[in-house]
Design a protein around this motif. Structure first.
Motif, PDB file in Angstrom:
ATOM      1  N   ASN A  60      16.324  62.682  54.269  1.00 21.13           N
ATOM      2  CA  ASN A  60      17.302  62.991  53.228  1.00 21.13           C
ATOM      3  C   ASN A  60      17.187  62.001  52.071  1.00 21.13           C
ATOM      4  OD1 ASN A  60      18.484  65.228  54.506  1.00 21.13           O
ATOM      5  ND2 ASN A  60      19.870  63.932  55.689  1.00 21.13           N
ATOM      6  N   ASN A  61      17.830  62.327  50.977  1.00 21.83           N
ATOM      7  CA  ASN A  61      17.782  61.497  49.781  1.00 21.83           C
ATOM      8  C   ASN A  61      19.210  61.168  49.322  1.00 21.83           C
ATOM      9  OD1 ASN A  61      16.922  60.176  47.453  1.00 21.83           O
ATOM     10  ND2 ASN A  61      16.715  62.074  46.273  1.00 21.83           N
ATOM     11  N   PRO A  62      19.933  60.342  50.106  1.00 21.47           N
ATOM     12  CA  PRO A  62      21.311  60.036  49.723  1.00 21.47           C
ATOM     13  C   PRO A  62      21.360  59.213  48.448  1.00 21.47           C
ATOM     14  CG  PRO A  62      20.605  58.651  51.577  1.00 21.47           C
ATOM     15  CD  PRO A  62      19.515  59.663  51.350  1.00 21.47           C
ATOM     16  N   PRO A  63      22.312  59.458  47.561  1.00 18.98           N
ATOM     17  CA  PRO A  63      23.397  60.449  47.663  1.00 18.98           C
ATOM     18  C   PRO A  63      23.079  61.753  46.946  1.00 18.98           C
ATOM     19  CG  PRO A  63      23.838  58.998  45.833  1.00 18.98           C
ATOM     20  CD  PRO A  63      22.496  58.574  46.385  1.00 18.98           C
ATOM     21  N   PHE A  64      21.786  62.100  46.783  1.00 21.17           N
ATOM     22  CA  PHE A  64      21.422  63.215  45.912  1.00 21.17           C
ATOM     23  C   PHE A  64      21.193  64.539  46.629  1.00 21.17           C
ATOM     24  CE2 PHE A  64      19.871  59.279  43.849  1.00 21.17           C
ATOM     25  CZ  PHE A  64      20.730  59.281  42.763  1.00 21.17           C
ATOM     26  N   SER A  65      20.696  64.521  47.843  1.00 19.56           N
ATOM     27  CA  SER A  65      20.479  65.782  48.557  1.00 19.56           C
ATOM     28  C   SER A  65      20.316  65.490  50.047  1.00 19.56           C
ATOM     29  CB  SER A  65      19.239  66.510  48.024  1.00 19.56           C
ATOM     30  OG  SER A  65      18.049  65.868  48.445  1.00 19.56           O
ATOM     31  N   ARG A  66      20.594  66.511  50.852  1.00 21.25           N
ATOM     32  CA  ARG A  66      20.341  66.409  52.281  1.00 21.25           C
ATOM     33  C   ARG A  66      20.101  67.806  52.846  1.00 21.25           C
ATOM     34  NH1 ARG A  66      25.128  63.781  55.548  1.00 21.25           N
ATOM     35  NH2 ARG A  66      23.630  64.237  57.208  1.00 21.25           N
ATOM     36  N   TRP A  67      19.511  67.850  54.017  1.00 22.07           N
ATOM     37  CA  TRP A  67      19.210  69.116  54.682  1.00 22.07           C
ATOM     38  C   TRP A  67      20.490  69.843  55.072  1.00 22.07           C
ATOM     39  CZ3 TRP A  67      14.526  71.507  55.889  1.00 22.07           C
ATOM     40  CH2 TRP A  67      13.373  70.761  55.651  1.00 22.07           C
ATOM     41  N   ILE A  68      20.442  71.182  54.983  1.00 21.86           N
ATOM     42  CA  ILE A  68      21.517  72.024  55.489  1.00 21.86           C
ATOM     43  C   ILE A  68      20.922  73.074  56.418  1.00 21.86           C
ATOM     44  CG2 ILE A  68      23.073  71.672  53.538  1.00 21.86           C
ATOM     45  CD1 ILE A  68      22.151  74.375  52.415  1.00 21.86           C
ATOM     46  N   GLY A  69      21.738  73.564  57.326  1.00 22.59           N
ATOM     47  CA  GLY A  69      21.286  74.585  58.263  1.00 22.59           C
ATOM     48  C   GLY A  69      22.443  75.007  59.143  1.00 22.59           C
ATOM     49  N   THR A  70      22.117  75.438  60.348  1.00 26.76           N
ATOM     50  CA  THR A  70      23.176  75.797  61.287  1.00 26.76           C
ATOM     51  C   THR A  70      23.794  74.531  61.859  1.00 26.76           C
ATOM     52  OG1 THR A  70      21.755  75.854  63.236  1.00 26.76           O
ATOM     53  CG2 THR A  70      21.840  77.852  61.885  1.00 26.76           C
ATOM     54  N   SER A  71      25.030  74.622  62.289  1.00 23.43           N
ATOM     55  CA  SER A  71      25.691  73.449  62.871  1.00 23.43           C
ATOM     56  C   SER A  71      25.105  73.101  64.228  1.00 23.43           C
ATOM     57  CB  SER A  71      27.198  73.694  62.994  1.00 23.43           C
ATOM     58  OG  SER A  71      27.447  74.860  63.760  1.00 23.43           O
ATOM     59  N   ALA A  72      24.412  74.064  64.856  1.00 21.39           N
ATOM     60  CA  ALA A  72      23.770  73.817  66.154  1.00 21.39           C
ATOM     61  C   ALA A  72      22.283  73.582  65.936  1.00 21.39           C
ATOM     62  CB  ALA A  72      24.002  74.997  67.094  1.00 21.39           C
ATOM     63  N   GLN A  73      21.940  72.542  65.177  1.00 18.67           N
ATOM     64  CA  GLN A  73      20.558  72.328  64.777  1.00 18.67           C
ATOM     65  C   GLN A  73      19.630  71.999  65.941  1.00 18.67           C
ATOM     66  OE1 GLN A  73      21.764  68.513  62.660  1.00 18.67           O
ATOM     67  NE2 GLN A  73      19.688  67.976  63.220  1.00 18.67           N
ATOM     68  N   TYR A  74      20.181  71.534  67.039  1.00 17.31           N
ATOM     69  CA  TYR A  74      19.335  71.060  68.139  1.00 17.31           C
ATOM     70  C   TYR A  74      18.852  72.202  69.014  1.00 17.31           C
ATOM     71  CZ  TYR A  74      22.679  67.637  66.587  1.00 17.31           C
ATOM     72  OH  TYR A  74      23.504  66.894  65.793  1.00 17.31           O
ATOM     73  N   SER A  75      19.520  73.341  68.943  1.00 20.08           N
ATOM     74  CA  SER A  75      19.082  74.482  69.732  1.00 20.08           C
ATOM     75  C   SER A  75      18.177  75.367  68.885  1.00 20.08           C
ATOM     76  CB  SER A  75      20.293  75.289  70.215  1.00 20.08           C
ATOM     77  OG  SER A  75      21.047  75.736  69.111  1.00 20.08           O
ATOM     78  N   ASP A  76      17.435  76.224  69.532  1.00 23.03           N
ATOM     79  CA  ASP A  76      16.518  77.094  68.814  1.00 23.03           C
ATOM     80  C   ASP A  76      17.286  78.074  67.938  1.00 23.03           C
ATOM     81  OD1 ASP A  76      14.507  75.832  70.080  1.00 23.03           O
ATOM     82  OD2 ASP A  76      14.016  77.449  71.467  1.00 23.03           O
ATOM     83  N   GLY A  77      16.915  78.119  66.642  1.00 17.57           N
ATOM     84  CA  GLY A  77      17.467  79.141  65.773  1.00 17.57           C
ATOM     85  C   GLY A  77      16.802  80.466  66.070  1.00 17.57           C
ATOM     86  N   PRO A  78      17.550  81.552  66.163  1.00 18.82           N
ATOM     87  CA  PRO A  78      16.921  82.855  66.435  1.00 18.82           C
ATOM     88  C   PRO A  78      15.842  83.160  65.404  1.00 18.82           C
ATOM     89  CG  PRO A  78      19.313  83.011  66.570  1.00 18.82           C
ATOM     90  CD  PRO A  78      19.002  81.655  66.012  1.00 18.82           C
ATOM     91  N   ASN A  79      14.743  83.732  65.847  1.00 16.77           N
ATOM     92  CA  ASN A  79      13.656  84.077  64.948  1.00 16.77           C
ATOM     93  C   ASN A  79      14.100  85.128  63.939  1.00 16.77           C
ATOM     94  OD1 ASN A  79      11.961  82.308  66.276  1.00 16.77           O
ATOM     95  ND2 ASN A  79      10.983  83.891  67.514  1.00 16.77           N
ATOM     96  N   GLY A  80      13.555  85.016  62.725  1.00 12.97           N
ATOM     97  CA  GLY A  80      13.898  85.951  61.653  1.00 12.97           C
ATOM     98  C   GLY A  80      13.993  85.216  60.334  1.00 12.97           C
ATOM     99  N   ASN A  81      14.502  85.894  59.329  1.00 11.67           N
ATOM    100  CA  ASN A  81      14.619  85.316  57.995  1.00 11.67           C
ATOM    101  C   ASN A  81      16.052  84.882  57.703  1.00 11.67           C
ATOM    102  OD1 ASN A  81      11.900  85.755  57.489  1.00 11.67           O
ATOM    103  ND2 ASN A  81      12.247  87.725  56.477  1.00 11.67           N
ATOM    104  N   TYR A  82      16.165  83.739  57.026  1.00 11.80           N
ATOM    105  CA  TYR A  82      17.455  83.177  56.610  1.00 11.80           C
ATOM    106  C   TYR A  82      17.461  83.119  55.085  1.00 11.80           C
ATOM    107  CZ  TYR A  82      18.025  81.719  61.497  1.00 11.80           C
ATOM    108  OH  TYR A  82      18.147  81.703  62.871  1.00 11.80           O
ATOM    109  N   LEU A  83      18.419  83.813  54.473  1.00  9.77           N
ATOM    110  CA  LEU A  83      18.479  83.882  53.017  1.00  9.77           C
ATOM    111  C   LEU A  83      19.654  83.041  52.519  1.00  9.77           C
ATOM    112  CD1 LEU A  83      17.049  85.188  50.596  1.00  9.77           C
ATOM    113  CD2 LEU A  83      18.730  87.044  50.707  1.00  9.77           C
ATOM    114  N   TYR A  84      19.318  81.889  51.911  1.00  3.20           N
ATOM    115  CA  TYR A  84      20.312  80.967  51.367  1.00  3.20           C
ATOM    116  C   TYR A  84      20.553  81.311  49.895  1.00  3.20           C
ATOM    117  CZ  TYR A  84      19.508  77.806  55.370  1.00  3.20           C
ATOM    118  OH  TYR A  84      19.401  77.239  56.618  1.00  3.20           O
ATOM    119  N   ARG A  85      21.816  81.392  49.500  1.00  2.00           N
ATOM    120  CA  ARG A  85      22.148  81.752  48.116  1.00  2.00           C
ATOM    121  C   ARG A  85      23.054  80.720  47.468  1.00  2.00           C
ATOM    122  NH1 ARG A  85      23.911  87.741  46.549  1.00  2.00           N
ATOM    123  NH2 ARG A  85      21.614  87.845  46.591  1.00  2.00           N
TER     124      ARG A  85
END
Length: 214
Positions: A80-105
């Motif tokens: 990460n690059n505090p305080p300018f940006s950091r990773w975002i995703g699911t709150s359960a980052q440690y488990s496998d995310g279901p396969n497929g596409n994720y569209l961030y807007r």
């Protein structure tokens, strides 16, 4: 004398027309990932309201700022690059995310006086798994990311609208594991008419016309 003044005003007005779009304005409300509505760095698992996952195998959801003290940090995901940006995703980052596409807007607005041909939007992004595309108002820009180990630049120069605009980041997920997005150094600008010079030129012409009528 009046003819000379008229010529001066016409020249001033013509020069103004050439310089009407010389005033650059930053696009408001563009945020890197991992910040709150005031641009402050989010705490771990804080929800990023500036971005929405509008479609994914998990449905739509507000992404969270992931914990950068555990896997997949520091060996895999770029820091990460505090305080300018950091990773975002699911709150359960440690488990496998279901396969497929994720569209961030994320969204932003352009005013009615914006010269749409002058709009430029740039930034950098990293993704897990591949970044498949960046779309402006649903239009593909055919840009891809380098993955999760580095940030790569992107640029959008067309496809903008007056009013609401949508900027989408399409992230794929294959083979399981964490999924996420990081956007850094995002910035945009547009040109608008410079009001003072235009007003002075029009006032000058108006004065000449009124004198001729008198």
């Amino acid at each position: 004398m009046r003819t000379f003044k008229l010529l001066i005003c016409l020249l001033s007005f013509q020069l103004t027309l050439y310089s009407l779009t010389a005033w650059a304005v930053p696009i408001a409300n563009l945020y890197n990932t991992g910040l709150d509505a005031s641009g402050n760095y989010l705490p771990t698992l804080g929800l990023d309201g500036n971005y929405t996952v509008i479609s994914s195998p998990l449905g739509s959801f507000t992404p969270a700022a992931v914990d950068d003290t555990v896997y997949p940090f520091p060996s895999f995901w770029i820091a990460n690059n505090p305080p300018f940006s950091r990773w975002i995703g699911t709150s359960a980052q440690y488990s496998d995310g279901p396969n497929g596409n994720y569209l961030y807007r994320t969204t932003f607005n352009l005013p009615a006086n914006a010269n749409l041909g002058s709009v430029v939007l740039t930034g950098m992004w990293a993704t897990d798994d591949p970044g498949l595309d960046i779309l402006i108002n649903g239009i593909s820009t055919s840009q891809v990311s380098a993955g999760f180990s580095s940030l790569v630049g992107f640029s959008v120069t067309s496809g903008f609208n007056v009013g609401l605009n949508t900027l989408d980041f399409l992230v794929g997920q294959v083979g399981g594991g964490p999924t996420g997005l990081r956007v850094d150094k995002i910035f945009g600008s547009y040109n608008v008419p410079e009001p003072t010079s235009a007003a002075l030129a029009l006032l000058c012409l108006g004065g000449i016309v009124m004198r001729r009528r008198a």
